[in-house]
Write an enzyme that holds these catalytic residues in place. Structure first.
Site, short mmCIF file in Angstrom:
data_model
loop_
_atom_site.label_atom_id
_atom_site.label_comp_id
_atom_site.label_asym_id
_atom_site.label_seq_id
_atom_site.Cartn_x
_atom_site.Cartn_y
_atom_site.Cartn_z
N CYS B 86 0.80 -1.14 -0.07
CA CYS B 86 -0.01 -0.09 -0.15
C CYS B 86 0.82 1.17 -0.13
O CYS B 86 1.48 1.81 -0.96
CB CYS B 86 -1.03 -0.06 1.23
SG CYS B 86 -2.21 0.99 0.90
N HIS B 203 -3.58 -5.60 1.29
CA HIS B 203 -2.95 -5.78 2.28
C HIS B 203 -2.83 -7.39 2.75
O HIS B 203 -3.61 -7.83 3.38
CB HIS B 203 -3.28 -5.16 3.44
CG HIS B 203 -3.22 -3.47 3.50
ND1 HIS B 203 -2.30 -2.91 4.36
CD2 HIS B 203 -3.99 -2.64 3.10
CE1 HIS B 203 -2.36 -1.78 3.95
NE2 HIS B 203 -3.41 -1.45 3.36
N GLU B 205 -0.87 -8.46 5.00
CA GLU B 205 -0.68 -8.66 6.58
C GLU B 205 -2.13 -8.79 7.22
O GLU B 205 -2.09 -9.30 8.26
CB GLU B 205 0.49 -7.69 7.21
CG GLU B 205 -0.31 -6.30 7.46
CD GLU B 205 -0.34 -5.43 6.19
OE1 GLU B 205 -0.40 -5.97 5.06
OE2 GLU B 205 -0.85 -4.07 6.09
#
Lengths: 103, 237
Positions: B86, B203, B205
């Site tokens: 990002c 994302h 994560e």
């Protein structure tokens, strides 16, 4: 002492989503004839000994603008004394800038 | 094996990345402060999401001038794996380490929702454990994720297999309805010509544990770990 005034805008043809949103707002307020609203950035950079156009251009190319999507223009003027905006359209704002040497 | 996560002022996904790498994958992780000009002793670098330097000037632009970035650039030039997520992707674009630029989303909205992306290239350390055409589900959260490259550059990126991910529907079809931000050709992630630097807007994560609704993102980190271990094996052997 000289102030470089730089304006950075998206290149023609690059989608300006924020500009389109502002245009919608203007239309909503009745300014329906307004077209092609583009939003940019204005920067002032003050240097003790001025800056050559080549150096200013390099500064824009390397950092202040993204050459893939943006273009820029600039001019040099003596530093201005801060002016107070009174916010009423008809009134003269501030004082005339003093004539000074342009570096 | 030690993994580094860069922390810029305004990063806000740094701890999520550290958590996944340290607690979910059980790896040695070090946080790298943006003001530190050295990143010695790490095997991979992650540039996390957030709003580094408040996204002043342009998203990622000021962060790209951080003291740590010459070291990150040198690490990448020597073949080290670098992942930008990002805002980290935006930093890599502004640093000139990945091709292209980001515009504001064409829909005039900050987009925060789960999306599907299709793996387009397995030549990066982060995707070599995946298979081409594989569909992953993970969230996006950005206002400026509208990937842009001028025509000649776009052609180069596509011909040299630098497109790593494209936005797609749940069946893997790359269609305009699945494009959340107006990105050219649905591009969600690109890599460097050598493949070791990767940036993506979604994302991973935030999709690395069952409790978060998807573990697809974890595969990118597992792929990296397997890639590093295979290289180590070669060096030792």
């Amino acid at each position: 002492m000289a102030t470089v005034r730089i304006i950075v805008t998206l290149k023609p043809g690059i989608l300006d989503a924020a500009g389109q949103a502002v245009q919608q707002g203007l239309h909503a307020l009745g300014y329906e004839a307004v077209t092609n609203v583009r939003i940019g950035r204005y920067l002032e950079v003050t240097l003790p000994d001025g800056l050559s156009p080549q150096e200013t251009n390099e500064m824009c190319e390397r950092f202040l603008a993204n050459p893939l999507i943006e273009e820029w223009r600039f001019d040099v003027s003596p530093p201005r004394t801060p002016r107070v905006s009174r916010g009423s359209g008809g009134e003269a704002r501030g004082t005339k800038p003093e004539a000074r040497d342009i570096h | 094996m030690r993994l580094g996560v860069v922390v810029f002022p305004g990063s806000n996904c740094d701890r999520d990345c550290v958590h996944v790498l340290r607690h979910v994958l059980g790896r040695d992780v070090v946080e790298l402060w943006h003001g530190d000009p050295a990143i010695e002793g790490v095997d991979a670098v992650v540039l996390p999401g957030g709003f580094a330097y408040g996204d002043y000037l342009r998203a990622g632009a000021v962060a790209a001038t951080s003291p740590i970035m010459p070291a990150v650039r040198a690490f990448a030039a020597s073949g080290g794996p670098v992942l930008g997520i990002c805002n980290g992707f935006q930093v890599l674009l502004e640093a000139g380490m990945l091709p292209g630029a980001m515009l504001r989303n064409h829909v005039l909205k900050f987009q925060c929702k789960p999306v599907h992306i299709r793996v387009e290239s397995t030549r990066t350390p982060f995707t070599h454990g995946l298979r081409e055409g594989q569909v992953l589900r993970m969230p996006i959260a950005h206002g400026e994720g509208n990937y842009f490259a001028p025509d000649p550059l776009l052609a180069t990126i596509q011909e040299s297999e630098q497109v790593a991910f494209r936005y797609c529907d749940a069946h893997g079809r790359v269609v305009s309805e699945a494009n959340p931000n107006g990105s050219l050709n649905n591009i969600a992630g690109v890599c460097s010509p050598q493949g070791n630097v990767l940036g993506l807007m979604p994302h991973p994560e935030r999709a690395s544990e069952e409790v978060l609704g998807s573990t697809d993102g974890r595969m990118l980190f597992e792929s990296l770990v397997a890639w590093l271990e295979s290289r180590r094996a070669v060096v030792v052997g």
